[in-house]
Design an enzyme around this catalytic site. Structure first.
Site, PDB file in Angstrom:
ATOM      1  CG  HIS A 125      -1.966   0.885   1.383  1.00 47.71           C
ATOM      2  ND1 HIS A 125      -1.809   2.212   1.663  1.00 47.71           N
ATOM      3  CD2 HIS A 125      -3.306   0.681   1.243  1.00 47.71           C
ATOM      4  CE1 HIS A 125      -3.005   2.785   1.703  1.00 47.71           C
ATOM      5  NE2 HIS A 125      -3.930   1.877   1.447  1.00 47.71           N
ATOM      6  CG  ASP A 202      -0.002  -2.588   6.045  1.00 51.78           C
ATOM      7  OD1 ASP A 202      -1.019  -2.791   6.734  1.00 51.78           O
ATOM      8  OD2 ASP A 202       0.001  -1.920   5.001  1.00 51.78           O
ATOM      9  CD  GLN A 205      -7.630  -5.192   3.401  1.00 53.21           C
ATOM     10  OE1 GLN A 205      -8.780  -5.467   3.717  1.00 53.21           O
ATOM     11  NE2 GLN A 205      -7.239  -3.947   3.165  1.00 53.21           N
ATOM     12  CE  LYS A 228      -8.394  -0.357   5.335  1.00 48.02           C
ATOM     13  NZ  LYS A 228      -7.120  -0.440   4.611  1.00 48.02           N
ATOM     14  CB  CYS A 366      -3.669   3.000  -1.671  1.00 48.35           C
ATOM     15  SG  CYS A 366      -4.891   4.246  -1.300  1.00 48.35           S
TER      16      CYS A 366
HETATM   17  C1  LIG Z   1      -6.178   0.325   4.450  1.00 49.54           C
HETATM   18  C2  LIG Z   1      -4.772  -0.090   4.368  1.00 49.54           C
HETATM   19  C3  LIG Z   1      -3.744   0.758   4.793  1.00 49.54           C
HETATM   20  C4  LIG Z   1      -3.986   2.152   5.279  1.00 49.54           C
HETATM   21  O1  LIG Z   1      -4.749   2.170   6.432  1.00 49.54           O
HETATM   22  P1  LIG Z   1      -5.290   3.550   7.019  1.00 49.54           P
HETATM   23  O2  LIG Z   1      -6.340   3.119   7.974  1.00 49.54           O
HETATM   24  O3  LIG Z   1      -5.841   4.340   5.859  1.00 49.54           O
HETATM   25  O4  LIG Z   1      -4.145   4.240   7.661  1.00 49.54           O
HETATM   26  C5  LIG Z   1      -2.462   0.283   4.719  1.00 49.54           C
HETATM   27  N1  LIG Z   1      -2.189  -0.948   4.262  1.00 49.54           N
HETATM   28  C6  LIG Z   1      -3.154  -1.797   3.857  1.00 49.54           C
HETATM   29  C7  LIG Z   1      -2.780  -3.166   3.395  1.00 49.54           C
HETATM   30  C8  LIG Z   1      -4.470  -1.397   3.891  1.00 49.54           C
HETATM   31  O5  LIG Z   1      -5.432  -2.218   3.474  1.00 49.54           O
END
Ligand SMILES: *Cc1c(COP(=O)(O)O)cnc(C)c1O
Length: 408
Positions: A125, A202, A205, A228, A366
């Site tokens: 992302h 990260d 997701q 999320k 993104c």
């Molecule tokens: C949504 C997402 C982000 C960003 O998250 P924010 O809540 O907008 O800071 C980063 N990495 C992944 C894989 C995402 O799905």
């Protein structure tokens, strides 16, 4: 059948927004990878906070301040339990994954030296790519990319070749928001540690869809966003191993994060407050904790199993549509499907689907480097949650068939 473990119709009643109609059609919400919907329980927690015990935390002696502090710290404890962190003070409340990553990349400005190497995966992302680029620009560290293949799997042999004794830090997502790939994070962490590199995952997701055991993963940093995971926007988590969080400098200065302030010298507060400058999103933190309890009550394994069935059903149905191409065909996938139909621009399809009440996302998600890899401008992405159903997938399929008749 795992699906019998969940009473989906009862679960759907927890989400008031699912009763909505869009353009005269029942809402079919398939944009869960961008943000999830909010159950009544979480909405009630937000209302209760502001109508019953709204106060600033940690500093107050009065009852409201004590109640708010207790609720906020209770939420932190819930997160620790849910993610199986060793210590509660390893859980930092942030505004979300983006903020969490920036705390770490900022902190590593004082750790990295010119010539050090940082790895980032090809399926990141932008919230991972850009802070890492800024870190490398600032320190003179060298950014290297872990490549991926056509299926949307990281090329692990190349990853192992890239790791060397100059590698200090490795960034990758647990689950790709654009492709759905579930990366083999446990091995990837282990290999990085074998060469002495720290790992940030990260988890934005992954955390909504599966159980995450931070101690079993032995990861150095992990991030999540509440919005999320059935929680509100503007709140998220950074997990860091205690020794790293002690070593890294604070990200922002201000109230809450100090121990003692004079004009000669300021000493910082202990963890976790060192990284929580200013009045935090108190209500958000409390609501995040409630969302976590909601997910735990349903059960992360039940969620994963059910969503996997949805993914299989939707993949099979979509592939019956002529001209369909799915991007991200890893054997290890979360319930995210990115696709295009030959001759149709993703934006046009997304717009027509919205007219039928179906919410999907279109664009680069993104993750522009992934789109460049496949040489496409973007995709249509349908991403599922445990409150979605096969019947809704059928609505999507017939919606796409109608749209194709209009567009081709
Ligand atoms: C949504 C997402 C982000 C960003 O998250 P924010 O809540 O907008 O800071 C980063 N990495 C992944 C894989 C995402 O799905």
């Amino acid at each position: 059948m795992p699906s019998t473990a969940l009473d989906i119709q009862a679960i759907r009643k927890d989400f008031p927004i699912l009763q909505r109609e869009i353009n005269g059609n029942p809402l079919v919400y398939f944009d869960n990878a961008a943000t999830s919907q909010t159950p009544q329980l979480v909405i009630d927690a937000i209302t209760k906070y502001y109508s019953y015990y709204n106060a600033n935390i940690h500093r107050g002696v009065h009852t409201l301040a004590q109640e708010a502090t207790e609720a906020y710290e209770f939420a932190r404890k819930k997160l620790q339990g849910h993610f199986n962190a060793e210590h509660t003070h390893e859980i930092i409340f942030t505004s979300g994954t983006t903020h969490s990553i920036n705390i770490v990349t900022h902190g590593f400005r004082s750790v990295l030296k010119p010539g050090d190497e940082v790895l980032v995966s090809a399926m990141e992302h932008h919230s991972n790519i850009v802070p890492v680029q800024m870190l490398c620009d600032h320190t003179g560290a060298v950014l290297k990319v872990i490549p991926m293949d056509e299926e949307g799997d990281l090329i692990l042999d190349t990853y192992r070749d890239l790791l060397n004794d100059k590698t200090r830090l490795v960034f990758f997502n647990h689950v790709s928001n654009a492709l759905g790939t579930i990366n083999p994070v446990k091995d990837m962490i282990q290999w990085a540690h074998d060469t002495g590199a720290a790992v940030l995952i990260d988890g934005a997701q992954a955390a909504p869809h599966m159980a995450v055991d931070l101690q079993a993963l032995d990861v150095d940093f992990y991030t999540a966003s509440a919005h999320k995971m059935c929680g509100p926007t503007g709140i998220g988590m950074l997990y860091g191993k205690e020794e790293w969080l002690r070593m890294l400098p604070p990200y922002q200065g201000g109230g809450e994060m100090i121990s003692e302030v004079t004009f000669e010298k300021t000493t910082y507060a202990d963890l976790p407050h060192k990284f929580e400058a200013g009045t935090p999103n108190i209500c958000g933190g409390i609501a995040f904790g409630v969302a976590i309890r909601y997910l735990d009550a349903i059960g992360m394994q039940n969620i994963l199993d059910y969503e996997d069935e949805l993914l299989r059903y939707a993949t099979k149905k979509l592939l019956e549509i002529p001209g369909m191409r799915i991007f991200g065909t890893s054997s290890e996938k979360a319930a995210v499907i990115s696709f295009n139909i030959e001759g149709i621009h993703p934006y046009d399809l997304g717009t027509l689907l919205d007219k039928m009440g179906i919410a999907v996302r279109t664009g680069h998600h993104c993750a522009q480097p992934i789109m460049d890899f496949y040489q496409i401008p973007g995709t249509v992405r349908a991403s599922f949650s445990f409150y979605n159903t096969n019947e809704e997938v059928d609505v999507l399929i017939s919606g796409i068939e109608r749209a194709i008749k209009m567009l081709l």
